[in-house]
Scaffold this active site. Sequence first.
Site, PDB file in Angstrom:
ATOM      1  N   ASP A  66       1.258  -1.274  -0.041  1.00 21.54           N
ATOM      2  CA  ASP A  66      -0.067  -0.121   0.188  1.00 21.54           C
ATOM      3  C   ASP A  66       0.951   0.778   0.128  1.00 21.54           C
ATOM      4  O   ASP A  66       2.540   0.964   0.785  1.00 21.54           O
ATOM      5  CB  ASP A  66      -1.137   0.093   1.204  1.00 21.54           C
ATOM      6  CG  ASP A  66      -1.754   1.378   1.304  1.00 21.54           C
ATOM      7  OD1 ASP A  66      -1.412   1.487   3.066  1.00 21.54           O
ATOM      8  OD2 ASP A  66      -2.283   1.655   0.488  1.00 21.54           O
TER       9      ASP A  66
ATOM     10  N   ASP B 266       0.228   4.943   1.073  1.00 18.64           N
ATOM     11  CA  ASP B 266       0.499   6.070   2.329  1.00 18.64           C
ATOM     12  C   ASP B 266      -0.500   5.837   3.414  1.00 18.64           C
ATOM     13  O   ASP B 266      -1.054   4.747   3.538  1.00 18.64           O
ATOM     14  CB  ASP B 266      -1.100   6.790   1.706  1.00 18.64           C
ATOM     15  CG  ASP B 266      -1.545   7.873   0.095  1.00 18.64           C
ATOM     16  OD1 ASP B 266      -1.999   8.083  -0.020  1.00 18.64           O
ATOM     17  OD2 ASP B 266       0.159   8.572   0.151  1.00 18.64           O
TER      18      ASP B 266
HETATM   19  O1  GMZ Z   1      -3.213   4.069   1.890  1.00 22.60           O
HETATM   20  P1  GMZ Z   1      -3.210   3.821  -0.124  1.00 22.60           P
HETATM   21  O2  GMZ Z   1      -4.633   3.320  -0.299  1.00 22.60           O
HETATM   22  O3  GMZ Z   1      -2.525   4.208  -0.356  1.00 22.60           O
HETATM   23  O4  GMZ Z   1      -3.969   6.143   0.282  1.00 22.60           O
HETATM   24  C1  GMZ Z   1      -5.341   6.232   1.025  1.00 22.60           C
HETATM   25  C2  GMZ Z   1      -5.245   7.874   1.124  1.00 22.60           C
HETATM   26  O5  GMZ Z   1      -6.172   7.197  -1.166  1.00 22.60           O
HETATM   27  C3  GMZ Z   1      -6.389   8.419   0.891  1.00 22.60           C
HETATM   28  O6  GMZ Z   1      -7.346   7.312   1.475  1.00 22.60           O
HETATM   29  C4  GMZ Z   1      -8.865   7.596   2.715  1.00 22.60           C
HETATM   30  O7  GMZ Z   1      -9.761   7.028   2.086  1.00 22.60           O
HETATM   31  P2  GMZ Z   1     -10.909   7.410   0.920  1.00 22.60           P
HETATM   32  O8  GMZ Z   1     -10.135   6.683  -0.091  1.00 22.60           O
HETATM   33  O9  GMZ Z   1     -11.173   8.280   0.869  1.00 22.60           O
HETATM   34  O10 GMZ Z   1     -12.000   6.259   1.419  1.00 22.60           O
HETATM   35  C5  GMZ Z   1      -8.522   9.094   3.172  1.00 22.60           C
HETATM   36  O11 GMZ Z   1      -7.701   7.853   4.596  1.00 22.60           O
HETATM   37  C6  GMZ Z   1      -6.361   9.401   3.394  1.00 22.60           C
HETATM   38  O12 GMZ Z   1      -6.292   9.421   4.541  1.00 22.60           O
HETATM   39  C7  GMZ Z   1      -6.041   8.407   2.521  1.00 22.60           C
HETATM   40  O13 GMZ Z   1      -5.043   9.586   2.310  1.00 22.60           O
HETATM   41 MG    MG Z   2      -2.772   3.393   3.534  1.00 19.37          MG
END
Ligand code: GMZ
Ligand code: MG
Length: 179
Positions: A9, A11
């Site tokens: 993953d 972020d």
């Molecule tokens: O962890 P990965 O998958 O690489 O990316 C997560 C991000 O796309 C964002 O995903 C969002 O969730 P929602 O997409 O809004 O449910 C939130 O959790 C944000 O804080 C976060 O930065």
């Molecule tokens: Mg993540």
Amino acid sequence: MPLKLLILDRDGVINFDSDAYIKSVEEWIPLPGSIEAIAQLSKAGWTVAVATNQSGIARGYYDLATLEAMHARLRALVAEQGGEVGLIVHCPHGPDEGCDCRKPKPGMLKAIAQHYGVPLAGVWFVGDSLGDLEAAKAVDSQPVLVKTGKGERTQAKSLPVGTLIFDDLAAIAAELIHN
Ligand SMILES: O=P(O)(O)OC[C@@H](O)[C@H]1O[C@@H](OP(=O)(O)O)[C@@H](O)[C@@H](O)[C@@H]1O
Ligand SMILES: [Mg+2]
Ligand SMILES: [Zn+2]
């Protein structure tokens, strides 16, 4: 020799995450030791791929060019350490679009496995959110939780049976390289 594939993953695993999303290259800051860990894994013969939800695109917070600039930065930093990053797959969709790629759906994991022509069974997928772990479980991959990013919040939830837990990506690299 079967391909040694590790899927990450993004972020909260490779870079700091934010509840306000990572909206620019300037906001994309590697977690301590993550670049070195990816480079060491790569130099030890691992193929390191990435599967990342990026609903910020659907939400209009940033565009594809900005996302690609973040990933170019990731690749450049790892290359500086003598390693390389494999396929990076992202889901640009919002939670209500019903796509097949947004985690916890396993579409991105399947795309990575298909790209490399390998089965997903037992492949470690490292994430900080429950959706990451559920995506892994859905395709018989090994769910691996890191405590960085949202990991400590996630650890307090009910995790898929068999989930492995590590402090961070550096600890995972040490485990995979030295065992
Ligand atoms: O962890 P990965 O998958 O690489 O990316 C997560 C991000 O796309 C964002 O995903 C969002 O969730 P929602 O997409 O809004 O449910 C939130 O959790 C944000 O804080 C976060 O930065
Ligand atoms: Mg993540
Ligand atoms: Zn999608």
